[in-house]
Design a protein around this motif. Structure first.
Motif, PDB file in Angstrom:
ATOM      1  N   UNK A 177       9.749  11.654  -5.990  1.00  0.00           N
ATOM      2  CA  UNK A 177      10.903  10.456  -5.837  1.00  0.00           C
ATOM      3  C   UNK A 177      10.351   9.582  -4.874  1.00  0.00           C
ATOM      4  N   UNK A 178      10.062   9.980  -3.670  1.00  0.00           N
ATOM      5  CA  UNK A 178       9.906   8.552  -2.407  1.00  0.00           C
ATOM      6  C   UNK A 178       8.273   8.058  -3.080  1.00  0.00           C
ATOM      7  N   UNK A 179       7.831   7.724  -4.056  1.00  0.00           N
ATOM      8  CA  UNK A 179       6.560   7.310  -4.325  1.00  0.00           C
ATOM      9  C   UNK A 179       7.704   6.298  -5.371  1.00  0.00           C
ATOM     10  N   UNK A 180       8.488   6.543  -5.870  1.00  0.00           N
ATOM     11  CA  UNK A 180       9.269   5.344  -7.027  1.00  0.00           C
ATOM     12  C   UNK A 180       9.773   4.436  -6.091  1.00  0.00           C
ATOM     13  N   UNK A 181      10.636   5.003  -5.267  1.00  0.00           N
ATOM     14  CA  UNK A 181      11.177   4.028  -4.072  1.00  0.00           C
ATOM     15  C   UNK A 181       9.835   3.339  -3.513  1.00  0.00           C
ATOM     16  N   UNK A 233       1.020  -1.629   0.316  1.00  0.00           N
ATOM     17  CA  UNK A 233       0.077   0.493  -0.420  1.00  0.00           C
ATOM     18  C   UNK A 233       0.540   1.340  -0.253  1.00  0.00           C
ATOM     19  N   UNK A 234       0.663   2.164  -1.643  1.00  0.00           N
ATOM     20  CA  UNK A 234       1.260   4.089  -1.036  1.00  0.00           C
ATOM     21  C   UNK A 234      -0.143   4.758  -0.010  1.00  0.00           C
ATOM     22  N   UNK A 235       0.474   5.582   0.160  1.00  0.00           N
ATOM     23  CA  UNK A 235      -0.526   6.114   1.022  1.00  0.00           C
ATOM     24  C   UNK A 235       0.463   7.318   0.896  1.00  0.00           C
ATOM     25  N   UNK A 236       0.414   8.357  -0.213  1.00  0.00           N
ATOM     26  CA  UNK A 236       0.402   9.966  -0.218  1.00  0.00           C
ATOM     27  C   UNK A 236       0.724  10.793   1.128  1.00  0.00           C
ATOM     28  N   UNK A 237      -0.234  10.446   2.652  1.00  0.00           N
ATOM     29  CA  UNK A 237      -0.014  11.755   3.714  1.00  0.00           C
ATOM     30  C   UNK A 237      -0.870  10.811   4.976  1.00  0.00           C
ATOM     31  N   UNK A 291      -0.655  -6.875   4.164  1.00  0.00           N
ATOM     32  CA  UNK A 291      -0.520  -5.588   4.589  1.00  0.00           C
ATOM     33  C   UNK A 291       1.212  -4.955   4.463  1.00  0.00           C
ATOM     34  N   UNK A 292       1.827  -4.318   3.476  1.00  0.00           N
ATOM     35  CA  UNK A 292       2.875  -3.616   3.404  1.00  0.00           C
ATOM     36  C   UNK A 292       2.873  -2.126   3.607  1.00  0.00           C
ATOM     37  N   UNK A 293       2.784  -1.124   4.359  1.00  0.00           N
ATOM     38  CA  UNK A 293       3.260  -0.229   4.359  1.00  0.00           C
ATOM     39  C   UNK A 293       3.406   0.574   4.114  1.00  0.00           C
ATOM     40  N   UNK A 294       3.878   1.956   2.841  1.00  0.00           N
ATOM     41  CA  UNK A 294       4.620   2.252   2.481  1.00  0.00           C
ATOM     42  C   UNK A 294       4.176   3.740   2.744  1.00  0.00           C
ATOM     43  N   UNK A 295       4.859   4.985   3.028  1.00  0.00           N
ATOM     44  CA  UNK A 295       4.325   6.277   2.689  1.00  0.00           C
ATOM     45  C   UNK A 295       4.854   7.387   1.693  1.00  0.00           C
ATOM     46  N   UNK A 296       4.510   7.544   0.037  1.00  0.00           N
ATOM     47  CA  UNK A 296       5.358   8.748   0.061  1.00  0.00           C
ATOM     48  C   UNK A 296       5.159  10.236  -0.097  1.00  0.00           C
ATOM     49  N   UNK A 303      -2.445   5.875  -3.869  1.00  0.00           N
ATOM     50  CA  UNK A 303      -2.748   7.058  -4.832  1.00  0.00           C
ATOM     51  C   UNK A 303      -1.844   7.529  -4.596  1.00  0.00           C
ATOM     52  N   UNK A 304      -1.787   8.434  -5.731  1.00  0.00           N
ATOM     53  CA  UNK A 304      -1.413   9.314  -6.748  1.00  0.00           C
ATOM     54  C   UNK A 304      -0.085  10.517  -5.816  1.00  0.00           C
ATOM     55  N   UNK A 305       1.048  10.483  -5.719  1.00  0.00           N
ATOM     56  CA  UNK A 305       1.342  12.198  -4.899  1.00  0.00           C
ATOM     57  C   UNK A 305       0.727  12.303  -5.099  1.00  0.00           C
ATOM     58  N   UNK A 306       0.989  13.783  -4.232  1.00  0.00           N
ATOM     59  CA  UNK A 306       1.033  15.365  -5.341  1.00  0.00           C
ATOM     60  C   UNK A 306       1.705  15.856  -6.342  1.00  0.00           C
ATOM     61  N   UNK A 307       3.168  15.584  -6.124  1.00  0.00           N
ATOM     62  CA  UNK A 307       3.854  16.075  -7.244  1.00  0.00           C
ATOM     63  C   UNK A 307       4.517  15.263  -8.249  1.00  0.00           C
ATOM     64  N   UNK A 308       3.892  13.722  -8.764  1.00  0.00           N
ATOM     65  CA  UNK A 308       3.460  12.745  -9.319  1.00  0.00           C
ATOM     66  C   UNK A 308       3.503  14.055 -10.863  1.00  0.00           C
ATOM     67  N   UNK A 309       4.061  13.640 -11.820  1.00  0.00           N
ATOM     68  CA  UNK A 309       4.058  14.168 -13.225  1.00  0.00           C
ATOM     69  C   UNK A 309       4.503  12.935 -14.397  1.00  0.00           C
TER      70      UNK A 309
END
Lengths: 344, 344
Positions: free
Chosen positions: B106-110, B68-72, B96-101, B126-132
């Motif tokens: 950049x961190x989302x990529x990680x 799971x990738x959580x933006x905030x 569940x493995x919880x990760x935080x972008x 959930x897409x991070x705010x700064x993803x382009x």
DNA sequence: TTGTAGGCGTTATCAA
DNA sequence: TTGATAACGCCTACAA
């Protein structure tokens, strides 16, 4: 994940070297020719190599994963704790497996078994409400599984704990009321078989004792941790103290205080003019209700951080000392405790 | 974890059978003699056998783990989503493995790389705010990694999404104001490069258009998602509409509305008598403030559940259709929008 | 600096 | 119903 996976073996064939050289190059090992290293890394990237941590974990017996057991995932306190854990874990290069015991003893066992099977490097656990048997924790110790209790722990069984001093906090809270001049102070207690219930009651009693105020049995009602139970508890309290009602109430937590306030109002009394009240936990609603609630703030986020930090130390050093870390609470004075200096 | 681990091999020796028989017995496989099975299971228990999921995952190429990738992670909305995910995952036997972008591209990529390396069976993001840049999502598709976007997704790239219809919700909210008789309705917009900002603004405009109310540029101010930005945005709005101030405001979210309310009060105006206001998100504080806020409730917990459910379907069936799941929001009418039928 | 052999703990596969 | 053997993808240990 079907397109035949790229492994170090694939890469080795591609660059015409042994898999060991590839492995070393990919791990940025020092004893590899720089050119070789660069080449391997380039090829790996081009081929879309994705390292397999599972295989790595198997041979290294290390997963860089921390297991977290949360008793009540819907509670914002624990959500904040998770946030703290995540932060520290991330910085240290660990990942988190989140499990939820839902306050169930049985399910907690299951969580633990899973975590063990997944070979996490360490476990962060807050004891579920219904846990009565510590066998499994002792088993964990025997297995040398690094572990830290957060918020709700068990002392003296050889596992570090991180939490607040509920006794002291309740004492400070009660003392604050005494300092304001209240003498007739009641306690809406939590379940006494839970450490939080017992500790807070003890803190309440300690404060009375210190100030030579006799504790009255009729002034203590054991209720639950929820709003509704606070409501019923307060009704009962008012009922059994009709001749000599308390002037202040120490509730076991904020939700309980909310319920109690309803009961007080229902009885035609005012907060804090007729009965002052204090809570415990600093619920997000506490500052927003009609008469903002005096309470104690528990540093949830900090608890998570400190617990994760301690756990990682346990993981990375066998000699890390087992200890009980106590974080400070903060008294939050609001209107519900009144400011009057009336002596009664 | 040092006392020499007991493995199926150890057990095999103990009971004098082959490791395969032990493996089968432990997995409750049908083609094993019942006595053998019982015996093996007993011995395994007695020896304190703990299955190694790592080894199992390696050979089966299946981890029963969802990333799971959580933006905030500090946002209660996402905390509730996590709760929903956990519930469904648990029921389906996944962890569940919880990760935080942390809203960082950049961190989302990680996070994604980690999850890939850990060989999770699927990913909830959930897409991070700064993803382009969507390259990595496309790469994930190429790898056939099961995936579902929740709350903030990207349409039409071949990944299922679960969220709410922000445009429609904002439209309903605006229409509610119109229905109450307001004509001069302003909008405190969010960042327009974010879909939530753009969508809600669009919903606001749609409602006006449908009711043939001309949208005025001076009535739209782009502010941020936070309280402070709402405050400043509202000040700006009041300032630039002095001659013809709005009678109602649609704020991009609740925090923004809170800030705006402060600004309105500061200007000596009342809510809702002088200016009505509505928010978006149903912050926990919204019902507790002086003038409770009319807003829209987003089903965070439901989002988590539906997303996890969809993901597991993707994991377990290659033919599961990619689709965009839209959950209903709920209009929560409180005092801040006023009830008066005055036409202005 | 590079390579070989063996094993981490399990299951798939085929044979008995 | 049971067993032998070869993976799974990687690393440790040792040798060259």
């Amino acid at each position: 994940m079907s397109p035949k996976r790229v492994t170090i073996k694939t890469i080795a064939k591609e660059v015409g070297m042994s898999i060991m050289t590839v492995s070393r190059a990919l791990n940025n090992n020092s004893n590899v020719n720089d050119q070789t290293k660069t080449k391997v890394q380039q090829v790996a990237k081009k081929m879309g190599y994705i390292p397999n941590h599972i295989a790595k974990s198997l041979v290294q017996r290390k997963t860089f994963t921390i297991g977290v057991v949360v008793p009540e995932i819907a509670h914002s306190f624990f959500q904040e704790v998770i946030r703290g854990i995540e932060e520290i874990a991330y910085d240290a290069g660990y990942h988190i497996i989140l499990t939820h015991s839902a306050e169930s003893f049985q399910r907690e066992q299951l969580c633990l078994e899973t975590l063990l099977s997944k070979r996490v490097d360490g476990i962060l656990l807050s004891v579920a409400e219904t846990v009565t048997d510590f066998k499994i924790y002792k088993e964990l110790i025997r297995l040398k599984m690094p572990m830290v209790f957060y918020d709700r722990g068990i002392n003296d069984i050889g596992i570090s704990t991180v939490g607040i001093d509920g006794t002291k906090a309740a004492e400070i809270l009660t003392e604050h009321l005494i300092g304001l001049g209240y003498m007739k102070i009641a306690h809406l207690a939590g379940p006494l078989h839970l450490s939080i219930g017992a500790n807070r009651r003890q803190g309440y009693l300690n404060a009375l004792k210190r100030h030579k105020i006799r504790a009255k049995k009729s002034y203590i009602v054991e209720a639950g941790l929820k709003e509704k139970q606070g409501y019923e508890g307060m009704k009962k309290l008012l009922n059994q103290t009709k001749k000599n009602p308390p002037r202040a109430v120490v509730a076991v937590n904020d939700p309980s205080a909310f319920g109690a306030i309803d009961a007080i109002k229902e009885a035609g009394l005012r907060v804090p003019e007729d009965i002052a009240i204090v809570g415990f936990a600093d619920d997000i609603r506490s500052q927003l209700i009609e008469v903002p609630l005096t309470t104690v703030r528990q540093p949830a986020y900090e608890v998570g951080k400190v617990a994760a930090d301690k756990l990682i130390k346990h993981i990375e050093s066998k000699t890390e000392a087992v200890e009980d870390l106590v974080l400070n609470t903060e008294l939050i004075v609001r209107k519900s405790c009144g400011w009057s200096k009336k002596k009664n």
